[in-house]
Design an enzyme around this catalytic site. Structure first.
Site, short mmCIF file in Angstrom:
data_model
loop_
_atom_site.label_atom_id
_atom_site.label_comp_id
_atom_site.label_asym_id
_atom_site.label_seq_id
_atom_site.Cartn_x
_atom_site.Cartn_y
_atom_site.Cartn_z
N ASN A 13 -2.21 -5.87 7.65
CA ASN A 13 -2.98 -6.42 6.54
C ASN A 13 -2.23 -7.50 5.75
O ASN A 13 -2.59 -7.81 4.62
CB ASN A 13 -3.43 -5.29 5.60
CG ASN A 13 -4.59 -5.73 4.71
OD1 ASN A 13 -5.47 -6.47 5.17
ND2 ASN A 13 -4.58 -5.32 3.46
N ARG A 69 3.77 2.93 7.42
CA ARG A 69 2.65 2.09 6.98
C ARG A 69 2.20 1.07 8.03
O ARG A 69 1.02 0.87 8.27
CB ARG A 69 3.08 1.34 5.71
CG ARG A 69 2.18 0.19 5.29
CD ARG A 69 2.76 -0.46 4.04
NE ARG A 69 2.20 -1.77 3.75
CZ ARG A 69 1.30 -2.00 2.79
NH1 ARG A 69 0.84 -1.00 2.06
NH2 ARG A 69 0.85 -3.21 2.56
N GLU A 129 -9.74 0.89 -2.43
CA GLU A 129 -8.59 1.81 -2.51
C GLU A 129 -9.13 3.15 -3.00
O GLU A 129 -9.63 3.26 -4.12
CB GLU A 129 -7.54 1.29 -3.50
CG GLU A 129 -6.93 -0.05 -3.12
CD GLU A 129 -5.76 0.07 -2.15
OE1 GLU A 129 -5.40 1.21 -1.78
OE2 GLU A 129 -5.21 -0.97 -1.76
N HIS A 161 -3.35 0.87 7.22
CA HIS A 161 -2.04 1.39 6.83
C HIS A 161 -1.97 2.85 7.25
O HIS A 161 -2.77 3.68 6.81
CB HIS A 161 -1.82 1.20 5.32
CG HIS A 161 -1.69 -0.24 4.97
ND1 HIS A 161 -2.22 -0.80 3.84
CD2 HIS A 161 -1.08 -1.27 5.66
CE1 HIS A 161 -1.93 -2.11 3.84
NE2 HIS A 161 -1.25 -2.40 4.93
N ALA A 162 -1.02 3.11 8.13
CA ALA A 162 -1.01 4.35 8.90
C ALA A 162 -1.05 5.61 8.03
O ALA A 162 -1.69 6.60 8.37
CB ALA A 162 0.22 4.37 9.79
N ARG A 163 -0.36 5.58 6.90
CA ARG A 163 -0.22 6.80 6.10
C ARG A 163 -1.44 7.09 5.23
O ARG A 163 -1.51 8.14 4.60
CB ARG A 163 1.00 6.66 5.20
CG ARG A 163 0.93 5.48 4.22
CD ARG A 163 2.31 5.20 3.63
NE ARG A 163 2.29 4.01 2.79
CZ ARG A 163 3.39 3.47 2.27
NH1 ARG A 163 4.57 4.02 2.49
NH2 ARG A 163 3.32 2.39 1.52
N GLU A 164 -2.42 6.17 5.20
CA GLU A 164 -3.56 6.33 4.30
C GLU A 164 -4.66 7.14 4.99
O GLU A 164 -5.75 6.66 5.26
CB GLU A 164 -4.01 4.94 3.82
CG GLU A 164 -2.90 4.25 3.03
CD GLU A 164 -3.08 2.75 2.81
OE1 GLU A 164 -4.17 2.23 3.11
OE2 GLU A 164 -2.12 2.11 2.35
ZN ZN Z 1 -3.35 0.20 2.40
#
Ligand code: ZN
Length: 434
Positions: free
Chosen positions: A254, A236, A389, A177-180
């Site tokens: 995902n 994301r 996470e 997820h790109a923003r993570e």
């Molecule tokens: Zn994620």
């Protein structure tokens, strides 16, 4: 390592990182606020109220809260809903500006330790991994797990110990997820510690690398990652165009894995505009195809011992299954025990500050279909398969300030060191560890 000054090499990477900062966001989020709205076990009622205003959801926990981004012109309407909430960002635009200005500052500090005090762009991560490879040339190789829609490499590194490659695999994926962004930093730090520890003769690192081959792919969604740094910080998905007739971009890589892709309508979205759009067919994103190919290769080789998909945020260690809340795998007991021990190690290393919740994914958080850990367990036959996470639990969310990178990566190193020692333990069958 012999004959190379490690600190100097890494410092050179930091210093040579492109002089013009590419992480320069003109934030479209000036004046936006982010709230953690309490649900008190009535998420549907809260969702119903929120549907009356324009907001974007970040994250939620089934029973406790929903995090939402609210635009300036919606703030009054939001307050009138009468919900109970905490403020996460009082000006999201200002938080994003602070985050990225620090990242261009950090890269000018020509010493190795500053690398983990700031965020970096895709090309600098590519260079950093090449440098790590050069430090350990006889025990590592740069790999690619395929190519993105825009033809960027899903680059990574393969590490091995004495006797050469070919042992059971430990596979890490970051930044699906790109923003993570913090997940990029964690996978990179784990690689850095393994490479420098092994080259320095560190006992724990030698032990794990002599036993397992590591495959670490820090940015499995490079197009999305680049997009978060040039255009839209909170993107994301990948950057694949939507199906015919849709103006919306991106598949959620995902939610795109083949296993149980269509098993539960609650687990993903069929709407191309949704953040969790699953695609038209299982594995119809180029990123997923490349990742799955490596999973199957490793399975058919020496097998996958451990798989972790690194995400943010919420502080969870989640095992299969995601697609069905009431389905428990036969290995759930050992996965949960191991997750508990990792959680304890993280808490101890952070001096009790960081607490991780653990359990089967669907029952602990929310249902997900086509997600990586279910697939890598069921199709890839991984013995241990988790989503982790990372920080935090609702103060900053995706926009984690750069000064929190270092404590976050360090506590994950502590957790992984313990996890690696558990992978071949037999105690899970009995009473558990003393
Ligand atoms: Zn994620």
């Amino acid at each position: 390592m012999r004959g190379i000054n490690l600190e100097l090499v890494l410092a050179t990477v930091a210093a040579c990182a492109s002089a013009i900062p590419t992480i320069q966001l003109s934030s479209p989020y000036a004046g936006f606020e982010v709230f953690r709205v309490k649900t008190d076990s009535h998420p549907a009622a809260v969702q119903e109220k929120l549907s009356g205003i324009i907001s974007e959801q970040w994250n939620y926990d089934i029973n406790s809260h929903i995090d939402v981004v609210v635009a300036p012109d919606q703030l009054l309407a939001f307050e009138e809903l009468g919900l109970e909430f905490d403020v996460m960002h009082s000006d999201l635009g200002a938080s994003i500006t602070a985050e990225s200005s620090r990242s261009s500052l950090g890269r000018r500090q020509a010493n190795n330790s500053s690398w983990f005090d700031s965020y970096h762009d895709y090309q600098d991560h590519v260079k950093y991994f090449q440098t790590l490879n050069e430090i350990l040339p006889d025990n590592s190789e740069i790999i690619s797990s395929g190519y993105s829609y825009e033809n960027r490499s899903l680059f990574g590194i393969h590490l091995w110990g004495s006797g050469g490659p070919g042992k059971p695999a430990i596979l890490y994926h970051g930044t699906v997820h790109a923003r993570e962004w913090i997940s990029t930093a964690v996978t990179e730090y784990l690689t850095y510690k393994l490479v420098t520890g092994y080259s320095a003769g560190d006992k724990d690192t030698r032990t794990v690398l002599d036993k397992y081959d590591f495959y670490i792919v820090p940015i499995v969604n490079p197009d999305g990652f680049v997009y978060t740094q040039t255009t839209q910080r909170l993107w994301r998905k990948n950057r694949q165009p939507g199906p015919n007739g849709s103006d919306c971009y991106g598949r959620d890589i995902n939610r795109n894995w083949e296993f149980a892709w269509d098993a539960n309508p609650q687990g993903a979205s069929t709407n191309p505009c949704s953040q969790t759009y699953k695609g038209e067919r299982p594995s119809d994103s180029p990123e997923n195809q490349g990742l799955d190919k490596l999973v199957r290769q490793l399975r058919d080789g020496a097998g996958i011992k451990l798989y972790i998909d690194w995400h943010s945020y919420g502080q969870y260690i989640l095992s299969p299954f995601g697609y069905k809340e009431t389905l428990y795998a036969p290995e759930l007991g050992k996965w949960t025990k191991a997750a508990q021990i990792v959680s304890d190690a993280i808490r101890d290393s952070s001096r009790d500050l960081t607490v991780f919740t653990f359990g089967p994914s669907g029952a602990t958080l929310y249902p997900t279909t086509g997600a990586a850990p279910d697939h890598v367990y069921s199709i890839g036959r991984a013995e241990f398969s988790y989503t982790i996470e990372l920080r935090d639990i609702g103060k900053y969310g995706f926009v984690l300030p750069p000064e929190l990178i270092r404590p976050t990566v360090e506590e994950q190193w502590a957790g992984q060191k313990v996890l690696w020692t558990l992978l071949d333990e037999e105690f899970f069958d009995g009473e558990g560890p003393a």
